[in-house]
Design a protein around this motif. Structure first.
Motif, PDB file in Angstrom:
ATOM      1  N   PRO A  83       0.498  -1.506  -0.083  1.00 15.50           N
ATOM      2  CA  PRO A  83       0.026   0.093  -0.253  1.00 15.50           C
ATOM      3  C   PRO A  83       1.001   1.563   0.015  1.00 15.50           C
ATOM      4  O   PRO A  83       2.029   1.661   1.060  1.00 15.50           O
ATOM      5  N   ALA A  84       0.750   2.405  -1.037  1.00 15.44           N
ATOM      6  CA  ALA A  84       1.222   3.850  -0.565  1.00 15.44           C
ATOM      7  C   ALA A  84       1.199   4.007   0.492  1.00 15.44           C
ATOM      8  O   ALA A  84       0.032   4.358   0.636  1.00 15.44           O
ATOM      9  N   GLY A  85       2.011   4.560   0.914  1.00 19.68           N
ATOM     10  CA  GLY A  85       2.219   5.371   2.240  1.00 19.68           C
ATOM     11  C   GLY A  85       2.605   4.962   3.343  1.00 19.68           C
ATOM     12  O   GLY A  85       2.778   5.231   4.675  1.00 19.68           O
ATOM     13  N   VAL A  86       2.262   3.682   2.949  1.00 19.02           N
ATOM     14  CA  VAL A  86       3.199   2.544   4.602  1.00 19.02           C
ATOM     15  C   VAL A  86       4.402   2.639   4.502  1.00 19.02           C
ATOM     16  O   VAL A  86       4.877   2.007   2.788  1.00 19.02           O
ATOM     17  N   ILE A  87       5.539   2.075   5.137  1.00 22.20           N
ATOM     18  CA  ILE A  87       6.376   2.690   5.198  1.00 22.20           C
ATOM     19  C   ILE A  87       7.059   0.885   5.461  1.00 22.20           C
ATOM     20  O   ILE A  87       6.176   0.468   6.236  1.00 22.20           O
ATOM     21  N   ALA A  88       8.188   0.967   4.648  1.00 21.92           N
ATOM     22  CA  ALA A  88       8.328  -0.724   4.879  1.00 21.92           C
ATOM     23  C   ALA A  88      10.293  -0.606   5.909  1.00 21.92           C
ATOM     24  O   ALA A  88      10.619   0.545   5.300  1.00 21.92           O
ATOM     25  N   ALA A  89      10.208  -1.755   6.779  1.00 22.94           N
ATOM     26  CA  ALA A  89      11.633  -0.859   7.337  1.00 22.94           C
ATOM     27  C   ALA A  89      13.124  -2.336   7.954  1.00 22.94           C
ATOM     28  O   ALA A  89      11.556  -3.162   8.037  1.00 22.94           O
ATOM     29  N   THR A  90      13.173  -2.741   7.734  1.00 22.38           N
ATOM     30  CA  THR A  90      13.702  -3.918   8.357  1.00 22.38           C
ATOM     31  C   THR A  90      15.772  -3.621   8.532  1.00 22.38           C
ATOM     32  O   THR A  90      15.807  -1.755   8.940  1.00 22.38           O
ATOM     33  N   VAL A  91      15.574  -3.943   9.717  1.00 18.62           N
ATOM     34  CA  VAL A  91      16.618  -4.210   9.890  1.00 18.62           C
ATOM     35  C   VAL A  91      18.347  -3.576   9.368  1.00 18.62           C
ATOM     36  O   VAL A  91      19.349  -3.665  10.072  1.00 18.62           O
ATOM     37  N   GLY A  92      17.819  -4.435   7.867  1.00 16.38           N
ATOM     38  CA  GLY A  92      19.616  -4.474   7.433  1.00 16.38           C
ATOM     39  C   GLY A  92      19.186  -4.986   5.752  1.00 16.38           C
ATOM     40  O   GLY A  92      18.081  -4.827   5.389  1.00 16.38           O
ATOM     41  N   PRO A  93      20.665  -4.099   4.599  1.00 14.01           N
ATOM     42  CA  PRO A  93      20.012  -3.959   3.789  1.00 14.01           C
ATOM     43  C   PRO A  93      19.851  -5.539   3.113  1.00 14.01           C
ATOM     44  O   PRO A  93      19.421  -5.984   2.344  1.00 14.01           O
ATOM     45  N   ALA A  94      20.658  -6.610   4.308  1.00 10.56           N
ATOM     46  CA  ALA A  94      19.872  -8.567   3.423  1.00 10.56           C
ATOM     47  C   ALA A  94      18.587  -8.128   3.267  1.00 10.56           C
ATOM     48  O   ALA A  94      17.641  -9.075   2.766  1.00 10.56           O
TER      49      ALA A  94
END
Length: 266
Positions: A83-94
């Motif tokens: 969905p547009a506008g929802v940030i996705a985040a992770t702890v690292g590039p992998a």
């Protein structure tokens, strides 16, 4: 005179060690793939599955969290675009690559994560990235395993965010077959030291328990270690007082290149 083999025991979950093993073999190492943990997806009832559109940000604690959550979401709702506008985040590039490899994420989808060259790839590093946002998201979904650190969730809540924790999988100690244990005992009897890759506290505890059961704890205490986070140093045997028996410990980022370089430098 033949030199003693350099043994690398790779303990990441199944499917994540093979490329590194081949590279180490080409560099003269004897790799042993011995996962410490098994990953088991948890069933999610469609009505109980949190949807990304209900949040301002979804944080994935690992590549497995990203992969399994997206599988659950697609199974419940069919293939969908993030969905547009929802940030996705992770702890690292992998972990970010695991997201970008999904059809839910387009080429221009932004995934927040610590850079490849960040000093660490963990919750603290992601928090530094999130502090660069104009405002912290107010509704956050944290996808992880059944056990995980609460540091980031606690920090977000302390800054006013409502955090929902969702377990997409569980990790449990892997079973080691008789052939693998026989190989470890043979190396121990020959006085050969292995260098163990340890990437999580749960993995370290699982390895320690398996080796205790096999009577190999004294040998493990003389082995070397490549760790992907400084906090893991307290989960492996402490350095011996005798320099001749002192364990080698190297700390690196949790990507194949950094891990390979740490082994080569061992």
């Amino acid at each position: 005179m033949t030199s003693a083999p350099r043994i690398a025991v790779l303990t990441r979950p199944a499917g994540r060690n093979e490329t590194l093993a081949e590279r180490l073999r080409a560099a003269g190492w004897t790799p042993c793939i011995l996962p410490a943990l098994e990953i088991e997806a948890l069933p999610a009832e469609p009505g109980a599955l949190p949807r990304p559109s209900d949040y301002d940000m979804v944080v994935f604690g690992s590549g497995n969290a990203a992969r399994l959550y997206l599988e659950q979401w697609f199974e419940a709702d069919g293939a969908s675009a993030w969905p547009a506008g929802v940030i996705a985040a992770t702890v690292g590039p992998a972990s970010a690559r695991a997201l970008r490899g999904s059809p839910a994420f387009g080429a221009n989808t932004t995934v927040l994560h610590p850079s490849e060259n960040a000093p660490s790839h963990d919750s603290e590093a992601l928090w530094e990235v999130l502090q660069g946002l104009p405002a912290l998201p107010r509704r956050v979904l944290l996808v992880r395993g059944t056990q995980g650190r609460d540091w980031l969730a606690d920090r977000l809540q302390a800054h006013g965010a409502a955090v929902t924790r969702f377990a997409a999988y569980l990790r449990r100690p892997a079973r080691w077959d008789a052939d693998r244990l026989s190989q470890l005992r043979q190396w121990a009897a020959q006085g050969l030291r292995a260098t163990w890759l340890i990437t999580s506290g749960e993995g370290a505890d699982a390895v320690r328990a398996r080796l205790d059961e096999a009577g190999l704890a004294p040998w493990w205490a003389r082995c070397g270690f490549v760790l992907t986070h400084p906090s893991l140093a307290r989960r492996v045997p402490p350095a011996a007082q005798d320099a001749a028996d002192r364990s080698m410990v190297k700390i690196c980022l949790p990507n194949d290149e950094s891990i390979f370089q740490a082994f080569v430098a061992a």
